[in-house]
Structures are given as structure tokens and as C-alpha cells.
Design a protein around this motif. Structure first.
Motif, PDB file in Angstrom:
ATOM      1  N   GLY A 229       0.796  -1.208   0.000  1.00 13.59           N
ATOM      2  CA  GLY A 229       0.000   0.000   0.000  1.00 13.59           C
ATOM      3  C   GLY A 229       0.830   1.260   0.000  1.00 13.59           C
ATOM      4  O   GLY A 229       2.061   1.230  -0.079  1.00 13.59           O
ATOM      5  N   LEU A 230       0.145   2.393   0.109  1.00 17.11           N
ATOM      6  CA  LEU A 230       0.814   3.688   0.083  1.00 17.11           C
ATOM      7  C   LEU A 230       1.752   3.859   1.266  1.00 17.11           C
ATOM      8  O   LEU A 230       2.843   4.429   1.140  1.00 17.11           O
ATOM      9  N   GLY A 231       1.346   3.364   2.445  1.00 16.13           N
ATOM     10  CA  GLY A 231       2.081   3.623   3.666  1.00 16.13           C
ATOM     11  C   GLY A 231       3.102   2.578   4.052  1.00 16.13           C
ATOM     12  O   GLY A 231       3.712   2.675   5.121  1.00 16.13           O
TER      13      GLY A 231
ATOM     14  N   ILE B 222     -11.395   7.840   2.130  1.00 17.64           N
ATOM     15  CA  ILE B 222     -11.021   6.941   1.041  1.00 17.64           C
ATOM     16  C   ILE B 222     -10.316   5.735   1.641  1.00 17.64           C
ATOM     17  O   ILE B 222      -9.246   5.866   2.239  1.00 17.64           O
ATOM     18  N   ILE B 223     -10.947   4.578   1.517  1.00 14.74           N
ATOM     19  CA  ILE B 223     -10.398   3.339   2.073  1.00 14.74           C
ATOM     20  C   ILE B 223      -9.496   2.694   1.023  1.00 14.74           C
ATOM     21  O   ILE B 223      -9.943   2.398  -0.090  1.00 14.74           O
ATOM     22  N   HIS B 224      -8.234   2.461   1.374  1.00 18.65           N
ATOM     23  CA  HIS B 224      -7.271   1.794   0.498  1.00 18.65           C
ATOM     24  C   HIS B 224      -7.248   0.304   0.853  1.00 18.65           C
ATOM     25  O   HIS B 224      -6.969  -0.062   2.005  1.00 18.65           O
ATOM     26  N   TYR B 225      -7.529  -0.561  -0.138  1.00 21.03           N
ATOM     27  CA  TYR B 225      -7.544  -1.994   0.139  1.00 21.03           C
ATOM     28  C   TYR B 225      -7.074  -2.759  -1.096  1.00 21.03           C
ATOM     29  O   TYR B 225      -6.749  -2.164  -2.140  1.00 21.03           O
ATOM     30  N   LEU B 226      -7.028  -4.077  -0.979  1.00 16.45           N
ATOM     31  CA  LEU B 226      -6.576  -4.925  -2.082  1.00 16.45           C
ATOM     32  C   LEU B 226      -7.720  -5.773  -2.591  1.00 16.45           C
ATOM     33  O   LEU B 226      -8.384  -6.463  -1.811  1.00 16.45           O
ATOM     34  N   LYS B 227      -7.962  -5.718  -3.899  1.00 13.09           N
ATOM     35  CA  LYS B 227      -8.843  -6.670  -4.563  1.00 13.09           C
ATOM     36  C   LYS B 227      -8.022  -7.921  -4.859  1.00 13.09           C
ATOM     37  O   LYS B 227      -6.896  -7.837  -5.360  1.00 13.09           O
ATOM     38  N   GLN B 228      -8.588  -9.113  -4.569  1.00  8.77           N
ATOM     39  CA  GLN B 228      -7.840 -10.346  -4.790  1.00  8.77           C
ATOM     40  C   GLN B 228      -8.801 -11.523  -4.899  1.00  8.77           C
ATOM     41  O   GLN B 228      -9.926 -11.474  -4.377  1.00  8.77           O
ATOM     42  N   PRO B 229      -8.389 -12.603  -5.570  1.00 13.39           N
ATOM     43  CA  PRO B 229      -9.240 -13.792  -5.638  1.00 13.39           C
ATOM     44  C   PRO B 229      -9.554 -14.313  -4.241  1.00 13.39           C
ATOM     45  O   PRO B 229      -8.663 -14.446  -3.396  1.00 13.39           O
TER      46      PRO B 229
ATOM     47  N   THR C 279     -14.737  -6.236   9.395  1.00 15.71           N
ATOM     48  CA  THR C 279     -14.638  -7.376   8.488  1.00 15.71           C
ATOM     49  C   THR C 279     -15.775  -8.358   8.717  1.00 15.71           C
ATOM     50  O   THR C 279     -16.260  -8.536   9.838  1.00 15.71           O
ATOM     51  N   VAL C 280     -16.196  -9.033   7.622  1.00 15.45           N
ATOM     52  CA  VAL C 280     -17.321  -9.964   7.670  1.00 15.45           C
ATOM     53  C   VAL C 280     -16.846 -11.378   7.993  1.00 15.45           C
ATOM     54  O   VAL C 280     -17.565 -12.156   8.634  1.00 15.45           O
ATOM     55  N   GLY C 281     -15.636 -11.730   7.530  1.00 13.42           N
ATOM     56  CA  GLY C 281     -15.100 -13.048   7.846  1.00 13.42           C
ATOM     57  C   GLY C 281     -15.381 -14.111   6.811  1.00 13.42           C
ATOM     58  O   GLY C 281     -15.224 -15.302   7.086  1.00 13.42           O
ATOM     59  N   ASN C 282     -15.780 -13.718   5.596  1.00 11.28           N
ATOM     60  CA  ASN C 282     -16.075 -14.670   4.523  1.00 11.28           C
ATOM     61  C   ASN C 282     -14.911 -14.804   3.546  1.00 11.28           C
ATOM     62  O   ASN C 282     -15.102 -15.142   2.379  1.00 11.28           O
ATOM     63  N   GLY C 283     -13.702 -14.549   3.999  1.00 10.00           N
ATOM     64  CA  GLY C 283     -12.504 -14.595   3.175  1.00 10.00           C
ATOM     65  C   GLY C 283     -11.497 -13.601   3.708  1.00 10.00           C
ATOM     66  O   GLY C 283     -11.815 -12.790   4.592  1.00 10.00           O
ATOM     67  N   GLU C 284     -10.271 -13.676   3.194  1.00  9.47           N
ATOM     68  CA  GLU C 284      -9.241 -12.756   3.676  1.00  9.47           C
ATOM     69  C   GLU C 284      -9.515 -11.328   3.217  1.00  9.47           C
ATOM     70  O   GLU C 284      -9.668 -11.071   2.030  1.00  9.47           O
ATOM     71  N   ALA C 285      -9.588 -10.426   4.162  1.00  8.79           N
ATOM     72  CA  ALA C 285      -9.683  -8.998   3.854  1.00  8.79           C
ATOM     73  C   ALA C 285      -8.309  -8.387   4.069  1.00  8.79           C
ATOM     74  O   ALA C 285      -7.693  -8.580   5.124  1.00  8.79           O
ATOM     75  N   ARG C 286      -7.837  -7.643   3.073  1.00 15.31           N
ATOM     76  CA  ARG C 286      -6.498  -7.034   3.145  1.00 15.31           C
ATOM     77  C   ARG C 286      -6.639  -5.537   2.894  1.00 15.31           C
ATOM     78  O   ARG C 286      -7.013  -5.110   1.802  1.00 15.31           O
ATOM     79  N   LEU C 287      -6.360  -4.760   3.911  1.00  9.17           N
ATOM     80  CA  LEU C 287      -6.514  -3.314   3.839  1.00  9.17           C
ATOM     81  C   LEU C 287      -5.199  -2.633   4.155  1.00  9.17           C
ATOM     82  O   LEU C 287      -4.325  -3.208   4.814  1.00  9.17           O
ATOM     83  N   PHE C 288      -5.071  -1.397   3.671  1.00  9.87           N
ATOM     84  CA  PHE C 288      -3.828  -0.646   3.861  1.00  9.87           C
ATOM     85  C   PHE C 288      -4.006   0.578   4.756  1.00  9.87           C
ATOM     86  O   PHE C 288      -3.191   0.840   5.630  1.00  9.87           O
ATOM     87  N   GLY C 289      -5.047   1.344   4.519  1.00  5.75           N
ATOM     88  CA  GLY C 289      -5.227   2.562   5.294  1.00  5.75           C
ATOM     89  C   GLY C 289      -6.425   3.350   4.824  1.00  5.75           C
ATOM     90  O   GLY C 289      -7.180   2.920   3.942  1.00  5.75           O
ATOM     91  N   VAL C 290      -6.602   4.518   5.425  1.00  7.06           N
ATOM     92  CA  VAL C 290      -7.728   5.402   5.096  1.00  7.06           C
ATOM     93  C   VAL C 290      -7.219   6.831   4.991  1.00  7.06           C
ATOM     94  O   VAL C 290      -6.402   7.271   5.812  1.00  7.06           O
TER      95      VAL C 290
END
Length: 389
Positions: free
Chosen positions: A114-116, A147-154, A198-209
Motif C-alpha cells: 500500500g501507500l504507507g 477513502i479506504i485503500h484496500y486490495l482486490k484479490q481472488p 470485516t465480515v469473515g467470509n474470506g481474507e480482507a487485506r486493507l492498507f489505510g484510510v
């Protein structure tokens, strides 16, 4: 121009921005002038090591710039605290347990930070992070967008967004490919608090806001990483990923402020250090053609010498000389923090001062010392800005 102590060009005075090209900060100063005269916003990304992870030095620069040009929002904050002392001033920030932090380092992972420079992941439900305005102080009291910075992923999981305690939206991070993603939440300008859960239905990967305020002014991102050095940005963050982050943020000025960690290695291979520094410049300019780049040299850093005396680490002047030369050759600006704060032996004086200006590790300034350094940087920027006008 002949070189003086630590390679300092004799044409510049201690405490001034050095710019032999006379153009290195044009883009930044043009943005500042437009902000001052017409409105609009100016953005700064300040990369550095542990002396800015508590926002001490950067807090002062941000606050003074915002009081002069307007508060356009706090800027970028990491999702959670990867180190116990990580904090930001003039903003509210809380995070629950459950986030696994991965700061940029020498690693074999995917190098998506991420940015940080820090990635946060969880597979659990109910892991939260909150960001909002402050009720005290003369900046940070209003926000108009998050603005939420996160990762889109399979296989990516979802997270819920709550605004001022009310359910607002649900965001899926699942995608066929892996890429940076950004979710903007607009709110009426004023005091607000955003929470992600987080909902818990898969890995959530976030960077910052990022916190933005719709009015005119300055945003100033404090992007410090504990233990960081220039080689990490040159070799250990995926370049295309970093390009995505920088291009979305669109800073007018990128500050590079490393050297404290390099200074502990008296046999540091300077040829590699130079290659890494030039590669970071190349990467920033690939992502952001025309952006202004300012190198901020390291502060004085001390060690115990003969008889227990506190002396300046020998690598500090060498690093400053190298940074100054590379900046001049590449058309970047340079600020010699070491000389501005007093030069050789300053750590000894600052550590013995009452109140103390330097901590007992002879590396990290106290709150009072950090304010002095931040003021030196701000004063240098404004002096150069006013001379250009």
C-alpha cells in the motif's frame, strides 16, 4: 560550487532548501500558490523511518502548512498500529485486535504494502478500525470524505462500513485478479467517524484510510515505517503496485527522509546505496511525471564514544554528502536537517538539554525536539516558496 562540511554547497545557508536547478520544487510551489490564491488542494507524501512513525515531526509541518494555507484533511493513516508507538495527531484512530500487520521489509512475499508501506490482513469476522475527526485543536475538526485503500484479490472477503455508528455499505474485496482498490465515502463536511468491520467470509487485506476536507488547503501524509531505509522502496515493494498507490494519491510533493537506519552501518556499501536512491527517484518519476521531490537528510544520530561521551555517528556526514550530490544531479531539492539543527554534537546537547530534546537512544527526538525539527523543515519550505513568488 565548492563543497563545505558534509558536502554542503557554500551558496546555501544552514536551514535553507538546496536546489541547484532552481526548478526542483516548481510543481509543489505552483500547487501551493494556486491553493493560496484560487483555492484547491496541495498534497504531500512524506516517506521516512521511525522518527516520523509517531507523527511528531510531520505533525508540526502539517499543522503549520494547514494554518497557513488551509486544512484540506489529515491525509493517509494506516488501518491499525503495527508498532505500539504508531500514532497520528489531530485525528481519532482506533483499531481492534485481530489485524495481522506486515510492514515492508526484506521478504519473499508478494510485496504489496500500500501507500504507507504496511499491509493488514484478517480472515476473522468483527475485526474493526475507526477513523474520525478530533474535538480539540485548530486542525482536523472536519472531514468531507474518507477513502479506504484496500486490495482486490481472488477469494477476498467483505467488509462493512459504518458512518457515525450507522450501517452505510458493504464492500467486497473479491476479484479475478489482484490489484489496488479504493472506496470513497462522501459525507457532509463536518465532524464524522468511519468504521470498517470485516465480515469473515474470506481474507480482507486493507492498507489505510485517507481523510479529506473538501475546502482549500494542504493534505500531508506521514508515511513512516519502523526500521525503514531507502533500499526497501527500491527493491522490496512491487513497483506496479506502488505506481497504483502513488497515481491514485497524486501528491504534488514527495519527501524522502531516510538515513537514520543506514547510519548504524559504518561499512555501508555506498555504491549500492547510490543505486537504490537513484532507483527510488526513477520509480517516483515513472509514477508521477513532473512531481517535486525533496530529500530530507537525517538528523544528528549519536553513539557512546571514548569515555562515554555522546558523539555523532561517523556515517551521518557521509550519507548527507551522498544524498546532497544525488539530489543535485537528479534535479531534486535537498534539506540538510543535520546542519540546520546544529551539526556535529547536536545529539549530546539535545540529550542534556532541559527539557530533553533527544531520547536516550540518541536517535528519536522527544516531542519538543520533534517540534523543533518540524519547524525547521516548514520554515525552509516557506522561505523557498516566498523567494519564488
Amino acid at each position: 560550487v565548492e563543497d563545505g562540511p558534509a558536502g554542503q554547497a557554500t551558496a546555501s545557508k544552514p536551514g535553507e532548501i538546496e536546489d541547484p536547478s532552481g526548478r526542483a520544487l516548481d510543481h509543489f510551489f505552483e500547487a501551493l500558490e494556486k491553493t493560496e490564491t484560487e483555492g484547491g488542494q496541495t498534497r504531500v507524501c512524506h516517506y521516512g523511518d521511525s522518527p516520523i512513525t509517531n507523527d511528531g515531526i510531520t505533525l508540526t509541518v502539517r499543522r503549520k502548512l494547514q494554518l497557513r494555507f488551509g486544512d484540506a484533511g489529515h491525509g493517509f493513516i494506516l488501518i491499525a498500529r503495527p508498532w505500539g508507538w504508531y500514532s497520528h495527531a489531530n485525528v481519532s484512530h482506533e483499531a481492534s485486535a485481530g489485524w495481522e500487520s506486515d510492514p515492508i521489509s526484506i521478504s519473499r512475499g508478494d510485496r504489496l504494502y500500500g501507500l504507507g508501506g504496511v499491509s493488514f490482513t484478517t480472515n476473522r469476522a468483527g475485526v474493526t478500525a475507526s477513523f474520525g475527526t478530533t474535538e480539540e485543536g485548530d486542525t482536523g475538526r472536519s472531514v468531507s470524505s474518507f477513502i479506504i485503500h484496500y486490495l482486490k484479490q481472488p477469494g477476498g472477503g467483505d467488509f462493512e462500513i459504518y458512518m457515525d455508528g450507522t450501517a452505510y455499505a458493504r464492500v467486497s474485496t473479491a476479484a479475478e485478479d489482484t490489484r489496488s482498490a479504493f472506496h470513497r465515502v462522501e459525507v457532509p463536511n463536518g465532524p464524522h467517524k468511519l468504521t470498517v468491520e470485516t465480515v469473515g467470509n474470506g481474507e480482507a487485506r486493507l492498507f489505510g484510510v485517507v481523510l479529506e476536507n473538501g475546502g482549500r488547503g494542504v493534505q500531508y501524509d506521514s508515511l513512516g515505517v519502523n526500521g525503514a531505509y531507502i533500499g526497501l522502496l527500491a527493491n522490496y515493494i512491487d513497483p506496479d503496485h506502488w505506481f497504483e498507490q502513488l497515481r491514485h494519491r497524486r501528491p504534488d510533493l514527495v519527501i524522502i527522509g531516510y538515513g537514520a537506519n543506514e547510519s548504524q552501518f559504518e561499512r555501508l556499501p555506498m555504491d549500492q546505496y547510490e543505486r537504490d536512491t537513484k532507483e527510488v527517484i526513477r520509480r517516483i518519476r515513472t509514477a508521477l511525471p513532473g512531481v517535486s521531490i525533496l530529500f530530507i537528510g537525517p538528523m544528528d544520530r549519536g553513539a557512546r564514544g571514548a569515555g562515554g561521551a555522546i558523539i555523532t555517528r561517523p556515517m551521518i556526514p557521509r550519507l548527507i554528502s551522498c544524498q546532497r550530490r544525488i539530489a543535485a544531479e537528479a534535479g531534486c531539492a535537498f534539506f540538510d536537517t543535520f546542519t540546520a539543527m546544529g551539526g556535529e554534537g547536536t545529539v549530546d546537547l539535545w540529550y542534556k538539554a532541559k527539557p530533553k530534546l533527544m531520547g536516550g537512544d540518541f536517535t528519536h527526538p522527544t516531542a519538543q525536539g520533534a517540534e523543533i525539527v518540524g519547524t525547521l523543515i516548514y520554515d525552509a519550505l516557506i522561505e523557498a516558496y516566498e523567494k519564488r513568488k
